[in-house]
Design an enzyme around this catalytic site. Structure first.
Site, PDB file in Angstrom:
ATOM      1  N   SER A 142     107.445  85.097  10.763  1.00  0.00           N
ATOM      2  CA  SER A 142     108.619  84.635  11.514  1.00  0.00           C
ATOM      3  C   SER A 142     109.107  85.764  12.397  1.00  0.00           C
ATOM      4  CB  SER A 142     109.744  84.226  10.552  1.00  0.00           C
ATOM      5  OG  SER A 142     110.963  84.004  11.255  1.00  0.00           O
ATOM      6  N   TYR A 155     114.798  86.106   3.033  1.00  0.00           N
ATOM      7  CA  TYR A 155     113.775  85.480   3.866  1.00  0.00           C
ATOM      8  C   TYR A 155     113.191  86.484   4.861  1.00  0.00           C
ATOM      9  CZ  TYR A 155     111.715  82.309   7.332  1.00  0.00           C
ATOM     10  OH  TYR A 155     110.854  81.679   8.210  1.00  0.00           O
TER      11      TYR A 155
END
Length: 251
Positions: A142, A155
């Protein structure tokens, strides 16, 4: 010739969203067999498998909890045994809960890290044991690996670690002819996103040089490239797929 002609692939977290897009694009691009992994979304995964078969490829649904190391190794072995080998693994499965760092518990931290990072480690290790030269592993990371967002400390940390894992694995598995890369998406559209987060979607579209959200197919195309012969000399690379948002100045 399609880019993935004859390949046998395993896509984790392929029941919906990005994983669904990757699995279907692999079949479109000529993969002979695609193993569709899910943890709980078996019904959605079966729908993806049916679509894969519509493209003329074989498909199977395999269930596993990727927080369990033994389950990861079993998943990869089952996929390889079913497919008669394994040429491509896409580590897509992951979770993205939102929780402020102050007050976050170790259990909440481990839930994200074990799913997003430990599962990638174990599946990659297992895949390298059954792949021959020419095999490829792609992790879905990401842009939050380098651009953290509030409430996403666990995350973002897991995705940053995935990028570094791929670089390390590229060095160690390269002599065996196995390539390892990451794809780092930006904001990818999904059903209900614009209604659930209208201000965020509007802000993203306004700031993205290409003027739109990403689509699962955008990420899938990057994965196809990295698994294909076109990327035969690409390893340890992080391919950012974010419509140019990361290119904007942050000051």
């Amino acid at each position: 010739m399609r880019l993935l002609e004859g390949q046998v692939a395993l896509v984790t977290g392929a029941g919906g969203g990005i994983g669904r897009g990757i699995a279907l694009r692999f079949a479109e691009q000529g993969a002979a067999a695609v193993a569709v992994h899910c943890r709980t979304a078996a019904s959605a995964a079966r729908e993806v498998a049916a679509r894969i078969e519509d493209f003329g490829a074989r498909a199977v649904v395999l269930e596993a909890d990727l927080r369990d190391e033994d389950a990861c190794h079993r998943l990869v072995r089952e996929a390889a045994d079913w497919g008669g080998g394994l040429t491509a693994l896409v580590n897509n499965a992951g979770v993205q809960p939102t929780r402020p760092l102050p007050g976050m518990t170790a259990v909440q931290w481990r839930t994200v890290v074990d799913t997003n990072l430990t599962g990638v480690f174990a599946c990659t290790q297992a895949a390298a044991e059954v792949m021959g030269p020419g095999g490829s592993v792609t992790h879905i990371a990401s842009i939050e690996a380098s651009h953290p967002a509030p409430g996403h400390a666990h995350y973002s940390a897991s995705k940053a670690a995935i990028v570094m894992h791929a670089r390390s694995a590229a060095g160690e598995y390269g002599p065996h002819g196995i390539r390892v890369n990451t794809v780092s998406p930006g904001l990818i559209d999904r059903d209900g996103l614009a209604e659930a987060w209208p201000e965020g979607v509007e802000r993203w579209v306004r700031k993205a040089p290409l003027g739109r959200l990403g689509r699962p197919e955008d990420v899938a195309d990057a994965c196809v490239f990295l698994a294909s012969p076109l990327a035969s000399w690409v390893t340890g690379h992080d391919l950012v797929v974010d419509g140019g948002v990361s290119a904007r100045p942050t000051w």
